[in-house]
Enzyme design. Structure first.
Site, PDB file in Angstrom:
ATOM      1  N   PHE A 114      -3.414  -3.981   8.529  1.00 19.73           N
ATOM      2  CA  PHE A 114      -4.196  -2.752   8.381  1.00 19.73           C
ATOM      3  C   PHE A 114      -5.414  -3.044   7.502  1.00 19.73           C
ATOM      4  O   PHE A 114      -5.548  -4.141   6.954  1.00 19.73           O
ATOM      5  CB  PHE A 114      -3.342  -1.650   7.755  1.00 19.73           C
ATOM      6  CG  PHE A 114      -2.048  -1.406   8.493  1.00 19.73           C
ATOM      7  CD1 PHE A 114      -1.978  -0.489   9.526  1.00 19.73           C
ATOM      8  CD2 PHE A 114      -0.889  -2.111   8.154  1.00 19.73           C
ATOM      9  CE1 PHE A 114      -0.787  -0.278  10.220  1.00 19.73           C
ATOM     10  CE2 PHE A 114       0.301  -1.912   8.837  1.00 19.73           C
ATOM     11  CZ  PHE A 114       0.351  -0.988   9.877  1.00 19.73           C
ATOM     12  N   SER A 170       3.080   0.037  15.238  1.00 17.51           N
ATOM     13  CA  SER A 170       3.146   0.171  13.785  1.00 17.51           C
ATOM     14  C   SER A 170       2.105   1.180  13.300  1.00 17.51           C
ATOM     15  O   SER A 170       0.952   1.126  13.722  1.00 17.51           O
ATOM     16  CB  SER A 170       2.895  -1.179  13.102  1.00 17.51           C
ATOM     17  OG  SER A 170       3.910  -2.099  13.422  1.00 17.51           O
ATOM     18  N   CYS A 188       4.325   0.003   6.335  1.00 16.60           N
ATOM     19  CA  CYS A 188       4.258  -0.256   7.784  1.00 16.60           C
ATOM     20  C   CYS A 188       5.561   0.203   8.420  1.00 16.60           C
ATOM     21  O   CYS A 188       6.617  -0.367   8.171  1.00 16.60           O
ATOM     22  CB  CYS A 188       4.031  -1.750   8.025  1.00 16.60           C
ATOM     23  SG  CYS A 188       4.002  -2.209   9.771  1.00 16.60           S
ATOM     24  N   THR A 216       7.623   1.751  12.123  1.00 20.43           N
ATOM     25  CA  THR A 216       7.622   1.621  13.577  1.00 20.43           C
ATOM     26  C   THR A 216       7.816   2.976  14.239  1.00 20.43           C
ATOM     27  O   THR A 216       8.745   3.724  13.886  1.00 20.43           O
ATOM     28  CB  THR A 216       8.744   0.671  14.037  1.00 20.43           C
ATOM     29  OG1 THR A 216       8.541  -0.610  13.441  1.00 20.43           O
ATOM     30  CG2 THR A 216       8.757   0.531  15.550  1.00 20.43           C
ATOM     31  N   ALA A 221      14.518   2.704   6.537  1.00 19.13           N
ATOM     32  CA  ALA A 221      15.718   1.944   6.205  1.00 19.13           C
ATOM     33  C   ALA A 221      15.944   1.953   4.698  1.00 19.13           C
ATOM     34  O   ALA A 221      15.066   2.343   3.911  1.00 19.13           O
ATOM     35  CB  ALA A 221      15.573   0.508   6.704  1.00 19.13           C
ATOM     36  N   HIS A 229       3.291  -3.816   3.364  1.00 20.46           N
ATOM     37  CA  HIS A 229       4.526  -4.214   2.696  1.00 20.46           C
ATOM     38  C   HIS A 229       4.409  -3.826   1.220  1.00 20.46           C
ATOM     39  O   HIS A 229       3.688  -4.472   0.456  1.00 20.46           O
ATOM     40  CB  HIS A 229       4.767  -5.722   2.822  1.00 20.46           C
ATOM     41  CG  HIS A 229       4.887  -6.179   4.235  1.00 20.46           C
ATOM     42  ND1 HIS A 229       4.748  -7.503   4.610  1.00 20.46           N
ATOM     43  CD2 HIS A 229       5.128  -5.495   5.379  1.00 20.46           C
ATOM     44  CE1 HIS A 229       4.911  -7.606   5.919  1.00 20.46           C
ATOM     45  NE2 HIS A 229       5.133  -6.400   6.402  1.00 20.46           N
ATOM     46  N   THR A 236     -10.636   0.022  -5.280  1.00 21.11           N
ATOM     47  CA  THR A 236     -11.140  -1.017  -6.180  1.00 21.11           C
ATOM     48  C   THR A 236     -10.616  -0.800  -7.596  1.00 21.11           C
ATOM     49  O   THR A 236     -10.683   0.312  -8.130  1.00 21.11           O
ATOM     50  CB  THR A 236     -12.680  -1.007  -6.205  1.00 21.11           C
ATOM     51  OG1 THR A 236     -13.167  -1.207  -4.882  1.00 21.11           O
ATOM     52  CG2 THR A 236     -13.219  -2.097  -7.117  1.00 21.11           C
TER      53      THR A 236
END
Length: 223
Positions: free
Chosen positions: A2, A43, A50, A52, A68, A106, A153
């Site tokens: 991404f 995704s 991320c 699904t 999960a 992640h 930033t």
């Protein structure tokens, strides 16, 4: 992969516990814009994570994702409630303008908002990592950080207090969910992947060299 440029904020319309695990299924609506080219298995970055797509209805503008146990442990997504809004971005395509930075989706850790200070028409946010995290070496002033999926930033970094800050301009305040959050709330954080590769690779190389030196010294009977 991404870019950290948020496309929409979708609404949490339902949260359903999974019958087969400790996870949940989230249904998000008001998401027509990002479903025009959607397929099951795609995704979508939701507040930086991320996830699904397991089901969607382009006409009605909703999609479902599963959470999960690992995701719930690493992120703030388990704190979401019905009607909360989340930042959403589709996976980047080959013709996407790279306006942000490389974001994996992640989450490395959550961080707590410890102050929000107006600065003209901008807002200065200060965050604090929990004590058990060891992410400060990856933060560099004027470098990139991803907060709830948004590429931002860093304007200051304080290693001693495990704190860091960003400035949210007025345009970003209109787009991102961060501007609606309050002191004490948590955000999802992903540090810059380049820092991970550089520092992680350096550490592995140093250990490899140490092992080789130790082996050679043993072979020569020095140790």
């Amino acid at each position: 992969m991404f870019t950290g440029i948020i496309e929409i904020t979708a609404r949490i319309s339902s949260i359903t516990p999974s019958s087969s695990s400790s996870g949940f299924t989230l249904t998000l609506d008001e998401a027509h814009e990002i479903l025009v080219d959607c397929h099951v298995g795609d995704s979508i970055c939701v507040n930086g994570a991320c996830l699904t797509v397991t089901e969607f209805d382009m006409g009605a503008g909703w999609f479902k994702v599963g959470l999960a146990h690992e995701t719930l442990q690493r992120t703030n997504l388990g704190q979401l409630q019905i009607d909360d809004r989340v930042n959403c971005e589709r996976a980047m395509s080959s013709h996407t303008r790279f306006g942000g930075h490389m974001v994996q989706g992640h989450i490395d850790s959550t961080a707590k908002i410890i102050s929000i200070i107006p600065d003209g028409n901008s807002l200065r946010f200060k965050f604090e990592f929990p004590p058990q995290t060891n992410l400060m070496p990856y933060l560099v002033e004027k470098g990139y950080i991803t907060i709830d999926g948004a590429s931002l930033t860093l304007v200051f970094v304080d290693d001693s207090s495990l704190t860091f800050g960003i400035m949210l301009i007025s345009h970003s305040q209109e787009i991102l969910t961060l501007s609606k959050k309050k002191v004490g709330e948590s955000v999802n954080v992903e540090v810059d992947i380049l820092g991970k590769y550089i520092l992680g690779g350096t550490g592995r190389m140093e250990r490899l060299i140490d092992n080789i030196v130790e082996k050679r010294m043993k072979e020569k009977g020095i140790i």
